[in-house]
Design a protein around this motif. Structure first.
Motif, PDB file in Angstrom:
ATOM      1  N   LEU A   1      28.892 103.813 -28.499  1.00 60.84           N
ATOM      2  CA  LEU A   1      29.195 102.262 -28.523  1.00 60.84           C
ATOM      3  C   LEU A   1      28.319 101.626 -28.661  1.00 60.84           C
ATOM      4  O   LEU A   1      27.036 101.463 -28.218  1.00 60.84           O
ATOM      5  N   HIS A   2      28.424 100.677 -29.659  1.00 58.39           N
ATOM      6  CA  HIS A   2      27.496  99.619 -30.335  1.00 58.39           C
ATOM      7  C   HIS A   2      28.110  98.235 -29.790  1.00 58.39           C
ATOM      8  O   HIS A   2      29.301  97.774 -30.337  1.00 58.39           O
ATOM      9  N   PHE A   3      27.469  97.488 -28.718  1.00 52.59           N
ATOM     10  CA  PHE A   3      28.008  96.249 -28.216  1.00 52.59           C
ATOM     11  C   PHE A   3      28.111  95.279 -29.282  1.00 52.59           C
ATOM     12  O   PHE A   3      27.216  94.973 -30.009  1.00 52.59           O
ATOM     13  N   GLU A   4      29.331  94.535 -29.071  1.00 49.91           N
ATOM     14  CA  GLU A   4      29.333  93.487 -30.149  1.00 49.91           C
ATOM     15  C   GLU A   4      29.696  92.115 -29.101  1.00 49.91           C
ATOM     16  O   GLU A   4      28.961  91.199 -29.234  1.00 49.91           O
ATOM     17  N   SER A   5      30.438  92.147 -28.124  1.00 49.15           N
ATOM     18  CA  SER A   5      30.869  90.873 -27.353  1.00 49.15           C
ATOM     19  C   SER A   5      31.242  91.018 -26.084  1.00 49.15           C
ATOM     20  O   SER A   5      31.968  92.531 -25.508  1.00 49.15           O
ATOM     21  N   ALA A   6      31.267  90.175 -25.054  1.00 53.72           N
ATOM     22  CA  ALA A   6      32.083  90.255 -23.823  1.00 53.72           C
ATOM     23  C   ALA A   6      32.680  88.868 -23.591  1.00 53.72           C
ATOM     24  O   ALA A   6      31.963  87.975 -23.663  1.00 53.72           O
ATOM     25  N   THR A   7      33.924  89.033 -23.114  1.00 54.16           N
ATOM     26  CA  THR A   7      34.548  87.566 -23.003  1.00 54.16           C
ATOM     27  C   THR A   7      35.082  87.434 -21.556  1.00 54.16           C
ATOM     28  O   THR A   7      35.746  88.535 -21.213  1.00 54.16           O
ATOM     29  N   PHE A   8      34.863  86.690 -20.644  1.00 55.32           N
ATOM     30  CA  PHE A   8      35.264  86.346 -19.421  1.00 55.32           C
ATOM     31  C   PHE A   8      36.699  85.644 -19.584  1.00 55.32           C
ATOM     32  O   PHE A   8      36.763  84.293 -20.356  1.00 55.32           O
ATOM     33  N   ARG A   9      37.808  86.085 -18.864  1.00 60.84           N
ATOM     34  CA  ARG A   9      39.070  85.480 -18.734  1.00 60.84           C
ATOM     35  C   ARG A   9      39.501  85.172 -17.447  1.00 60.84           C
ATOM     36  O   ARG A   9      39.497  86.233 -16.517  1.00 60.84           O
ATOM     37  N   SER A  10      39.941  83.982 -16.915  1.00 63.78           N
ATOM     38  CA  SER A  10      40.678  83.742 -15.447  1.00 63.78           C
ATOM     39  C   SER A  10      41.776  83.289 -15.573  1.00 63.78           C
ATOM     40  O   SER A  10      42.005  82.064 -16.654  1.00 63.78           O
ATOM     41  N   HIS A  11      42.871  83.919 -15.071  1.00 70.81           N
ATOM     42  CA  HIS A  11      44.365  83.344 -15.315  1.00 70.81           C
ATOM     43  C   HIS A  11      44.944  83.746 -13.810  1.00 70.81           C
ATOM     44  O   HIS A  11      44.366  84.253 -12.961  1.00 70.81           O
ATOM     45  N   SER A  12      46.254  83.367 -13.879  1.00 73.43           N
ATOM     46  CA  SER A  12      47.136  83.067 -12.562  1.00 73.43           C
ATOM     47  C   SER A  12      46.918  84.617 -11.939  1.00 73.43           C
ATOM     48  O   SER A  12      46.827  84.704 -10.422  1.00 73.43           O
ATOM     49  N   GLU A  13      46.820  85.665 -12.476  1.00 70.20           N
ATOM     50  CA  GLU A  13      47.055  86.994 -11.959  1.00 70.20           C
ATOM     51  C   GLU A  13      45.674  87.688 -11.759  1.00 70.20           C
ATOM     52  O   GLU A  13      45.773  88.653 -11.256  1.00 70.20           O
ATOM     53  N   GLY A  14      44.794  86.970 -12.040  1.00 70.57           N
ATOM     54  CA  GLY A  14      43.466  87.591 -11.593  1.00 70.57           C
ATOM     55  C   GLY A  14      42.486  87.383 -12.814  1.00 70.57           C
ATOM     56  O   GLY A  14      42.826  87.326 -14.121  1.00 70.57           O
ATOM     57  N   ASP A  15      40.968  87.748 -12.605  1.00 73.19           N
ATOM     58  CA  ASP A  15      40.156  87.593 -13.666  1.00 73.19           C
ATOM     59  C   ASP A  15      39.889  89.008 -14.417  1.00 73.19           C
ATOM     60  O   ASP A  15      40.328  89.966 -13.824  1.00 73.19           O
ATOM     61  N   GLU A  16      39.587  88.843 -15.415  1.00 74.74           N
ATOM     62  CA  GLU A  16      39.239  90.173 -16.280  1.00 74.74           C
ATOM     63  C   GLU A  16      37.962  89.828 -17.190  1.00 74.74           C
ATOM     64  O   GLU A  16      37.688  88.792 -17.619  1.00 74.74           O
ATOM     65  N   ILE A  17      37.299  90.870 -17.767  1.00 72.09           N
ATOM     66  CA  ILE A  17      36.123  90.905 -18.709  1.00 72.09           C
ATOM     67  C   ILE A  17      36.826  91.731 -19.522  1.00 72.09           C
ATOM     68  O   ILE A  17      36.991  93.012 -19.396  1.00 72.09           O
ATOM     69  N   GLU A  18      36.586  91.389 -21.011  1.00 70.86           N
ATOM     70  CA  GLU A  18      37.026  92.188 -22.182  1.00 70.86           C
ATOM     71  C   GLU A  18      35.556  92.553 -22.851  1.00 70.86           C
ATOM     72  O   GLU A  18      35.003  91.559 -23.268  1.00 70.86           O
ATOM     73  N   VAL A  19      35.158  93.477 -22.751  1.00 71.38           N
ATOM     74  CA  VAL A  19      34.175  93.964 -23.628  1.00 71.38           C
ATOM     75  C   VAL A  19      34.466  94.760 -25.019  1.00 71.38           C
ATOM     76  O   VAL A  19      35.222  95.543 -24.635  1.00 71.38           O
ATOM     77  N   THR A  20      33.715  94.422 -25.973  1.00 71.80           N
ATOM     78  CA  THR A  20      34.333  94.937 -27.361  1.00 71.80           C
ATOM     79  C   THR A  20      32.815  95.776 -27.804  1.00 71.80           C
ATOM     80  O   THR A  20      31.860  95.147 -28.111  1.00 71.80           O
ATOM     81  N   PHE A  21      33.240  96.716 -28.545  1.00 73.52           N
ATOM     82  CA  PHE A  21      32.150  97.748 -29.178  1.00 73.52           C
ATOM     83  C   PHE A  21      32.644  98.160 -30.702  1.00 73.52           C
ATOM     84  O   PHE A  21      33.809  98.038 -30.831  1.00 73.52           O
ATOM     85  N   THR A  22      31.701  98.312 -31.374  1.00 72.99           N
ATOM     86  CA  THR A  22      32.016  99.074 -32.724  1.00 72.99           C
ATOM     87  C   THR A  22      31.693 100.554 -32.330  1.00 72.99           C
ATOM     88  O   THR A  22      30.617 100.975 -31.835  1.00 72.99           O
ATOM     89  N   PRO A  23      32.756 101.549 -32.455  1.00 71.19           N
ATOM     90  CA  PRO A  23      32.506 103.000 -32.261  1.00 71.19           C
ATOM     91  C   PRO A  23      31.573 103.633 -33.165  1.00 71.19           C
ATOM     92  O   PRO A  23      31.858 103.345 -34.425  1.00 71.19           O
ATOM     93  N   ASP A  24      31.035 104.777 -32.653  1.00 70.54           N
ATOM     94  CA  ASP A  24      30.557 105.784 -33.537  1.00 70.54           C
ATOM     95  C   ASP A  24      31.944 106.589 -34.198  1.00 70.54           C
ATOM     96  O   ASP A  24      32.292 107.364 -33.257  1.00 70.54           O
TER      97      ASP A  24
END
Length: 352
Positions: free
Chosen positions: A117-140
């Motif tokens: 996995l080759h890291f691209e980005s991380a995004t934090f999201r907060s909404h009514s049902e709970g927080d989440e982190i989305e992590v995106t990669f370029t795969p081999d």
């Protein structure tokens, strides 16, 4: 509902997205999978690959926050693949951290732990049902889906905090005893950690001497150390020996008394609170030698005999070794003589 068939003949029903369980396509190459689904996906449609929970897949302790999730029965993970361009995204709910920069820093520090996995980005999201982190990669695209999925599980467990920390001898022992062996993958050998693929040659003089030198070098070091027999290392691009295989080995139980006997025979004084034990995980095992920091008044720990490793000579005399970085360093005769003259142990304050 449309039907889609993967290159290995597995057929699934699909609407916009294509959903499949990892087990059905585990041995397919990532590139072959993404190439096959690309013509069938349009707009924001994705290939979604489901698997068991990261903790279950990696043999880690369960995630204590799972009880807070919306659907407590849904203990699995989902990997979202886009094909234009090729990306894989992971959404981790209820992360213990709420800062995308912190996650990004973790991803870059731990890059050697998920090599496909080759890291691209991380995004934090907060909404009514709970927080989440989305992590995106370029795969081999050259690896199998199961290998990529394993790296994805390591990312998820690291963000959740269920991947135990291996940053000290104590932390290493906790990870081993908790069967969280995956925590060691990507960890380099260091001044307190050494991994061996197999046992020393405990039936030969050279092997016994090498075992004693390894243990004594940690006993003479401020932090002590841990030796794990059953983990394999690979030299990385930074010329470090990094642990890459944590499967363990079999038929190692009988080695404990033999290793203890060798340590008792060759090292004086015997390191205090030293532990030699076999830890089992399924039908695989590791042998662990745990050497805690030693009292200053017990230093140095000396090893009976000297040289060997083709330079021959063994038996009389003694060797004094210390851990320096990832290797052992022998204290020279000149240093021994100087230390005797000043009547002090390594690290102690010379008398006035």
């Amino acid at each position: 509902m449309r039907q889609f068939t993967f290159p290995n003949g597995v057929t699934v029903g699909c609407y916009a997205d294509i959903d499949v369980h990892l087990d059905a396509i585990a041995t397919l190459r990532v590139g072959a999978v993404l190439e096959s689904v690309a013509p069938y996906l349009s707009g924001e449609a994705a290939l979604i690959v489901f698997s068991e929970s990261a903790e279950e897949a990696l043999g880690l302790p369960p995630d204590p926050l799972r009880r807070r999730m919306r659907d407590c029965t849904a203990g699995g993970e989902a990997m979202w693949f886009d094909t234009a361009p090729n990306r894989v995204s992971l959404s981790i709910e209820f992360p213990p951290m709420d800062d995308a920069d912190e996650v990004e820093s973790m991803m870059r520090r731990s890059a050697s732990s998920w090599r496909s996995l080759h890291f691209e980005s991380a995004t934090f999201r907060s909404h009514s049902e709970g927080d989440e982190i989305e992590v995106t990669f370029t795969p081999d695209v050259g690896v199998e889906m199961r290998e990529l999925a394993r790296d994805c599980m390591r990312v998820i467990a690291s963000v959740r905090g269920t991947m135990l920390s291996v940053d000290s001898p104590h932390g290493a022992m906790q990870s081993l005893l908790s069967h969280a062996w995956e925590s060691f993958r990507g960890v380099p050998e260091s001044s307190w950690l050494e991994a061996k693929a197999k046992l020393w040659g405990v039936d030969s003089a050279a092997g016994q001497f090498e075992l004693a030198l390894d243990v004594a070098s940690f006993a003479n070091s401020p932090a002590g150390g841990v030796i794990v027999v059953g983990f394999t290392t690979t030299r990385d691009e930074f010329d470090r020996d990094v642990i890459t295989n944590v499967d363990g080995i079999r038929n190692i139980d009988a080695a404990v008394p033999r290793v203890e006997e060798i340590i008792n025979r060759y090292i004086t004084p015997h390191p205090r609170d030293l532990r030699v034990e076999v830890i089992e995980r399924g039908d695989h095992r590791v042998l662990v030698v745990y050497i805690p920091p030693q009292p200053a008044e017990h230093l140095p720990h000396l090893v009976l005999g000297g040289t060997l490793a083709t330079g021959k000579y063994f038996g009389g005399g003694f060797s004094w070794v210390e851990r320096r970085g990832t290797s052992k360093r022998s204290v020279s005769l000149a240093e021994v003589q100087q230390l005797l003259r000043t009547n002090r142990a390594p690290g102690a304050t010379p008398p006035n």
